[in-house]
Write an enzyme that holds these catalytic residues in place. Structure first.
Site, PDB file in Angstrom:
ATOM      1  N   PHE A  25       4.562  -9.454   5.468  1.00  9.51           N
ATOM      2  CA  PHE A  25       4.890  -8.960   4.129  1.00  9.51           C
ATOM      3  C   PHE A  25       5.676 -10.036   3.385  1.00  9.51           C
ATOM      4  O   PHE A  25       6.600 -10.624   3.958  1.00  9.51           O
ATOM      5  CB  PHE A  25       5.727  -7.679   4.237  1.00  9.51           C
ATOM      6  CG  PHE A  25       5.594  -6.764   3.070  1.00  9.51           C
ATOM      7  CD1 PHE A  25       4.727  -5.683   3.114  1.00  9.51           C
ATOM      8  CD2 PHE A  25       6.334  -6.972   1.912  1.00  9.51           C
ATOM      9  CE1 PHE A  25       4.599  -4.825   2.030  1.00  9.51           C
ATOM     10  CE2 PHE A  25       6.217  -6.124   0.824  1.00  9.51           C
ATOM     11  CZ  PHE A  25       5.342  -5.045   0.878  1.00  9.51           C
ATOM     12  N   HIS A  55       8.239  -6.086  12.093  1.00  9.82           N
ATOM     13  CA  HIS A  55       7.027  -5.533  11.485  1.00  9.82           C
ATOM     14  C   HIS A  55       5.825  -6.446  11.697  1.00  9.82           C
ATOM     15  O   HIS A  55       4.805  -6.298  11.021  1.00  9.82           O
ATOM     16  CB  HIS A  55       7.245  -5.307   9.985  1.00  9.82           C
ATOM     17  CG  HIS A  55       8.366  -4.374   9.669  1.00  9.82           C
ATOM     18  ND1 HIS A  55       8.182  -3.032   9.392  1.00  9.82           N
ATOM     19  CD2 HIS A  55       9.708  -4.588   9.599  1.00  9.82           C
ATOM     20  CE1 HIS A  55       9.353  -2.463   9.161  1.00  9.82           C
ATOM     21  NE2 HIS A  55      10.299  -3.380   9.275  1.00  9.82           N
ATOM     22  N   HIS A  59       2.665  -2.253  14.301  1.00  9.47           N
ATOM     23  CA  HIS A  59       4.073  -1.904  14.476  1.00  9.47           C
ATOM     24  C   HIS A  59       4.350  -0.462  14.070  1.00  9.47           C
ATOM     25  O   HIS A  59       3.582   0.163  13.340  1.00  9.47           O
ATOM     26  CB  HIS A  59       4.975  -2.846  13.673  1.00  9.47           C
ATOM     27  CG  HIS A  59       4.752  -2.767  12.184  1.00  9.47           C
ATOM     28  ND1 HIS A  59       3.811  -3.539  11.528  1.00  9.47           N
ATOM     29  CD2 HIS A  59       5.345  -2.008  11.225  1.00  9.47           C
ATOM     30  CE1 HIS A  59       3.843  -3.264  10.238  1.00  9.47           C
ATOM     31  NE2 HIS A  59       4.758  -2.329  10.034  1.00  9.47           N
ATOM     32  N   ASP A  61       7.227   1.855  12.247  1.00 11.27           N
ATOM     33  CA  ASP A  61       8.433   1.921  11.427  1.00 11.27           C
ATOM     34  C   ASP A  61       9.360   3.006  11.951  1.00 11.27           C
ATOM     35  O   ASP A  61       8.903   4.094  12.312  1.00 11.27           O
ATOM     36  CB  ASP A  61       8.093   2.266   9.971  1.00 11.27           C
ATOM     37  CG  ASP A  61       7.491   1.110   9.202  1.00 11.27           C
ATOM     38  OD1 ASP A  61       7.502  -0.021   9.718  1.00 11.27           O
ATOM     39  OD2 ASP A  61       7.008   1.357   8.079  1.00 11.27           O
ATOM     40  N   HIS A  65      14.073   2.328   8.496  1.00  9.50           N
ATOM     41  CA  HIS A  65      13.390   1.412   7.587  1.00  9.50           C
ATOM     42  C   HIS A  65      13.381   1.931   6.157  1.00  9.50           C
ATOM     43  O   HIS A  65      13.423   1.145   5.205  1.00  9.50           O
ATOM     44  CB  HIS A  65      11.962   1.187   8.074  1.00  9.50           C
ATOM     45  CG  HIS A  65      11.161   0.235   7.241  1.00  9.50           C
ATOM     46  ND1 HIS A  65      11.597  -1.037   6.944  1.00  9.50           N
ATOM     47  CD2 HIS A  65       9.929   0.366   6.642  1.00  9.50           C
ATOM     48  CE1 HIS A  65      10.685  -1.648   6.198  1.00  9.50           C
ATOM     49  NE2 HIS A  65       9.677  -0.817   5.995  1.00  9.50           N
ATOM     50  N   HIS A 168       6.310   6.819   2.312  1.00  9.40           N
ATOM     51  CA  HIS A 168       7.381   6.661   3.297  1.00  9.40           C
ATOM     52  C   HIS A 168       8.413   7.782   3.150  1.00  9.40           C
ATOM     53  O   HIS A 168       8.923   8.315   4.144  1.00  9.40           O
ATOM     54  CB  HIS A 168       8.076   5.308   3.141  1.00  9.40           C
ATOM     55  CG  HIS A 168       7.334   4.161   3.760  1.00  9.40           C
ATOM     56  ND1 HIS A 168       6.379   3.449   3.067  1.00  9.40           N
ATOM     57  CD2 HIS A 168       7.403   3.602   4.999  1.00  9.40           C
ATOM     58  CE1 HIS A 168       5.896   2.496   3.850  1.00  9.40           C
ATOM     59  NE2 HIS A 168       6.497   2.560   5.030  1.00  9.40           N
TER      60      HIS A 168
END
Length: 225
Positions: A25, A55, A59, A61, A65, A168
């Site tokens: 990212f 990450h 992966h 989270d 996070h 999220h």
């Protein structure tokens, strides 16, 4: 001529390779590796040192996070990362996985784990700024059906430029778990056993996983057709 169930794979590795130069990212810590010991006179082993975002690659989270008071990845229950799951194809669906893209696979006996494939071929050597995420409404509906873990073959369940991170935040409200950066290119739609255990990193916001799918005993679906 159709394959018999005996000719189909029994194990699918759905983890991308982790290597120096792999995409991460933007702004995150790239994977780096150095040798701190090498086999030679007076040294019987090779030993590497690595620096990386947690990450990297496939992966999981942790709630930490996306929530300041969330649990670390070393504190979460492992049960969601191990068990029956359903792989669903929504290839080329656009910026968000809407309910209409996965409704065809949401029939009876839906497992507690759902992984969605959005790429025809996951880009393993370059960053995709236009990655597909989940629509928050889709996550809400999956939670209502009892889904405890969602997965995706992109780097995030929210668009890369999202600041509010609605998906999220939806999994935070429902105490769901998430897997990102899976490689589902070779996996037909159907039900499998998921094995994707995170490391017990007691202070980290995520952990790499070696994610695999295993054929379920007695299952005959598109994976064996």
């Amino acid at each position: 001529m159709p394959n018999t169930p005996h000719s189909a794979p029994s194990l699918w590795d759905i983890s991308p390779p982790v290597y120096v130069g792999m995409p991460v990212f933007p702004g995150d810590t790239p994977y780096q590796q150095q040798w701190v010991a090498s086999i030679g006179p007076g040294c019987p082993v090779n030993v590497a040192s690595i620096t990386s975002t947690p990450h990297a690659g496939a992966h999981a989270d942790a709630p930490l996070h996306y929530a300041p008071d969330g649990a670390t990845i070393g504190q979460v229950d492992l049960a969601p990362y191990l068990g029956r799951c359903r792989v669903v194809h929504a290839i080329g669906c656009g910026p968000l996985i809407e309910w209409q893209h996965i409704a065809h696979a949401m029939g009876n006996d839906l497992p507690e784990r759902v992984l969605v494939r959005t790429y025809q071929q996951m880009p393993q050597t370059q960053w995709d700024a236009g990655l597909t995420g989940y629509a928050a409404e889709t996550v809400e509906r999956l939670a209502a059906l009892g889904v405890r873990l969602i997965g995706i073959d992109t780097a995030s369940i929210d668009p890369a430029d999202s600041k509010a991170l609605p998906s999220h935040q939806t999994i935070r409200r429902h105490d769901m778990r998430v897997l990102e950066n899976l490689v589902l290119d070779a996996v037909p739609e159907g039900d499998y056993e998921l094995i994707a255990l995170p490391l017990k990193l007691v202070q980290a916001d995520a952990s790499p996983v070696r994610a695999v799918l295993r054929a379920l005993p007695g299952t005959y679906n598109q994976a064996t057709a």
